[in-house]
Design an enzyme around this catalytic site. Sequence first.
Site, PDB file in Angstrom:
ATOM      1  N   ASP A   1      -5.491   8.821  13.008  1.00 50.67           N
ATOM      2  CA  ASP A   1      -5.424   7.592  12.549  1.00 50.67           C
ATOM      3  C   ASP A   1      -4.015   7.205  12.023  1.00 50.67           C
ATOM      4  O   ASP A   1      -3.687   7.859  11.075  1.00 50.67           O
ATOM      5  CB  ASP A   1      -6.323   7.582  11.201  1.00 50.67           C
ATOM      6  CG  ASP A   1      -6.248   5.908  10.624  1.00 50.67           C
ATOM      7  OD1 ASP A   1      -5.562   5.235  11.095  1.00 50.67           O
ATOM      8  OD2 ASP A   1      -7.117   5.821   9.733  1.00 50.67           O
TER       9      ASP A   1
ATOM     10  N   LYS B   1       0.973  -1.240  -0.026  1.00 50.74           N
ATOM     11  CA  LYS B   1      -0.112  -0.018   0.084  1.00 50.74           C
ATOM     12  C   LYS B   1       0.802   1.144  -0.047  1.00 50.74           C
ATOM     13  O   LYS B   1       0.481   2.353  -0.531  1.00 50.74           O
ATOM     14  CB  LYS B   1      -0.688   0.028   1.237  1.00 50.74           C
ATOM     15  CG  LYS B   1      -1.798   1.078   1.268  1.00 50.74           C
ATOM     16  CD  LYS B   1      -2.787   0.800   2.520  1.00 50.74           C
ATOM     17  CE  LYS B   1      -3.626   2.018   2.819  1.00 50.74           C
ATOM     18  NZ  LYS B   1      -4.500   1.779   3.915  1.00 50.74           N
TER      19      LYS B   1
ATOM     20  N   GLU C   1     -10.665   6.290   5.486  1.00 50.62           N
ATOM     21  CA  GLU C   1     -10.576   5.722   6.566  1.00 50.62           C
ATOM     22  C   GLU C   1     -11.186   6.446   7.712  1.00 50.62           C
ATOM     23  O   GLU C   1     -12.067   6.001   8.407  1.00 50.62           O
ATOM     24  CB  GLU C   1      -9.132   5.096   6.840  1.00 50.62           C
ATOM     25  CG  GLU C   1      -8.605   3.923   5.828  1.00 50.62           C
ATOM     26  CD  GLU C   1      -7.276   3.918   5.535  1.00 50.62           C
ATOM     27  OE1 GLU C   1      -6.435   4.377   6.419  1.00 50.62           O
ATOM     28  OE2 GLU C   1      -6.750   3.240   4.641  1.00 50.62           O
TER      29      GLU C   1
END
Length: 523
Positions: free
Chosen positions: A193, A70, A171
Site C-alpha cells: 500500500d 496526516k 489500511e
Amino acid sequence: MGRVIGIDLGTTNSCVAVVDDGQPVVIPNAGGYKTTPSVFAIASECEYLVGYRAKRQAITNAKDTVFAAKRLIGRRFDSVEVQRSRGLYPYAILEGPNADPRIRVADRIFTCSEISATILQEMKKVAEAYLGESVDAAVITVPAYFNDAQRQSTQDAGRIAGLDVLRIINEPAAAALAYGMGREEEEKIAIYDLGGGTFDMSILEMSAGVVEVLATAGNTFLGGEDFDRRIVDHLLDVFEKDTGIDLKGDPVAMQRLKDAAEKAKCTLSLREVAEINLPFLGSGAEGPCHLACEIRRDELESLVEDIVDGTLESVQRCVKDAGLNADEIDHVVVVGGQSRMPMVQQAVANYFGQRPHKGVNPDEVVALGAAIQGSALVEGTQDVLLLDVTPLSLGISTYGGHFSRLIERNTTVPVNKSHLFTTTRDDQAAVKIRVFQGENEQALENDMLGEFVLSGIPPAPKGEPEIEVGFDIDSSGIVSVSARDLATGRQQSITVNSKSSLSCEEVDLIIEENTRLELAFRG
Ligand code: AMP
C-alpha cells in the site's frame, strides 16, 4: 445506533463508504467524485474550505492551505519528519504546548487532530447527503505502521468531527476485508500500500471471512508526496540553470511546481513523456521567466529509484516476519494511488514473481473494507473476523536506558501482558515507568508513549515489593497500562497519553469550540 460509515482518511485524498443492502459502496461527493482531497484552507473572510474547494484555491492562497496533515499527526514537533515538513510545505508549522506540531492557518492555530477533523467532518457530510440521515459512527483507517500517538490523535480527530469512532483499523487489513469479500478459498496475500504520504506492507492469511494479519512493516513518512518532491527539485534545478532564479523562497511558484509535478507524475503512469508548461513562474532582470520542459518516464524512474527500492526492504522484512518465502504468497494486491506507477508495479511483480492482482480499485478498497468492518461491528455478525497485529514492539526503559520488550511487534491484537517490577532502593515509595514503542535496543531511540509514577508503595527493603504492570493493546492498536501493588492490592489504571496527542479535556474543549464555531463552516 444509526448507520456506520467507513472512512479512509488519506494523506492526499479521503474516501467514505457504507454497507447498503449488504453490499459495500463508495459514496461520491457533491461533485460526483469518489475521493475528496484531504485539504483544508481558510480563504478570505474566514471562510473554511475543505476538499476540492480548498485544493482549487491552493495556488493563490498557499500559506493558508493545509495539505498532508496526516504526515504530522501524532508526531512530536522536534521529530525529523515534522522538521522536514516545515521545509516542504508553505503553511506555518509551530510548536504547540504539548511539544506537538500546530498549524497556523489565517490567524488561527490548529492541532493536527483539528485539521484532520475538518476532513472527517466533510466525509461525514458526504455520507449524510447520500444517506439522507445523520451519521454518528465510523470506522476510520490508519496506516498499519502508525504508532499509538498517531492512532490516538486520529481517534481524537474523529471525536472532534462528531463521530463515535467504533474502531481504528489498519489500511491493508481493510483492503484485505474488501478483497476477501465473497472469496471462500484459503490464501495468503501480500498487500503493498503506497499512498500519498505513507507506505504499508502486510502479509495476511484469509479464509471465509477471517482475515489474519501475519506481519506488517512500513514507513509512515514515505509516499507519493516524496515522488512529487523529487520532480519539484528537478524542475527547480532546470529553472535555475535556465534563468539563474532560485524559486525556493516563493510559495506561489513552489505550489505551482508541486501541482505540475504531481500532474506530470500521473501522466507518466500512462505515457512515456509529460510536458510541463508554467508561464510567468519567476521574474528576473530581463522580465518574466517561464518554465517549459519535458520529463520522460525513465527520467522520473531514475529520480525515485531509491524510494522504490526502500519500499522493497520493508517488503522483504515483512515476508520474513511472516515466516514465509516470497513464492509462498498466493496473491499480491497493490493499494494506494502511488502504486499506479508502472515502475512500482514492476518492482512488486519482480519481487514476488507474479503480477499484482488487478481486481480492486486502489483508491476505494480501503474505505470499502472499513465500511465492511463497521457494519460487522454494529450488526454483531460473525462472518467477518479481523485479526490484526501491532506493528511495533511495546516495552519500557530499564536499567541503563535499555529497551525491554514486553509485547513483540506483529503480535495479534487485542493483547495484554503483565510483568512484575520492583524497587531499587530501600523504602522506595514510588516507581517511574516509561513506556516506549519501537524496535531500537536503546529506549530513547524509540517513540516514548508516556511515563507514569506508581506511588504509595509501603516501606520495604529494595527488591521486595511486587508491582505488577499490565500492558494492553486494544483492537484499534491503542495502548493502555495498569499497575498494581501486589502487597496492598492497590490498582492504578493509566491510559498512556502520549505527549503529542491531546488530553481528554483538550478534546472536549475543541468539540465545544467547534460547536460554537459551526457557523463558520460552509458546505
Ligand atoms: P492515496 O493516498 O492512496 O490517495 O494516493 C495518493 C497519491 O497517489 C498521490 O501522491 C498521487 O499523486 C498518487 N497518484 C494518484 N494517481 C496516480 C497515478 N496514476 N500515477 C502515479 N501516482 C498517482
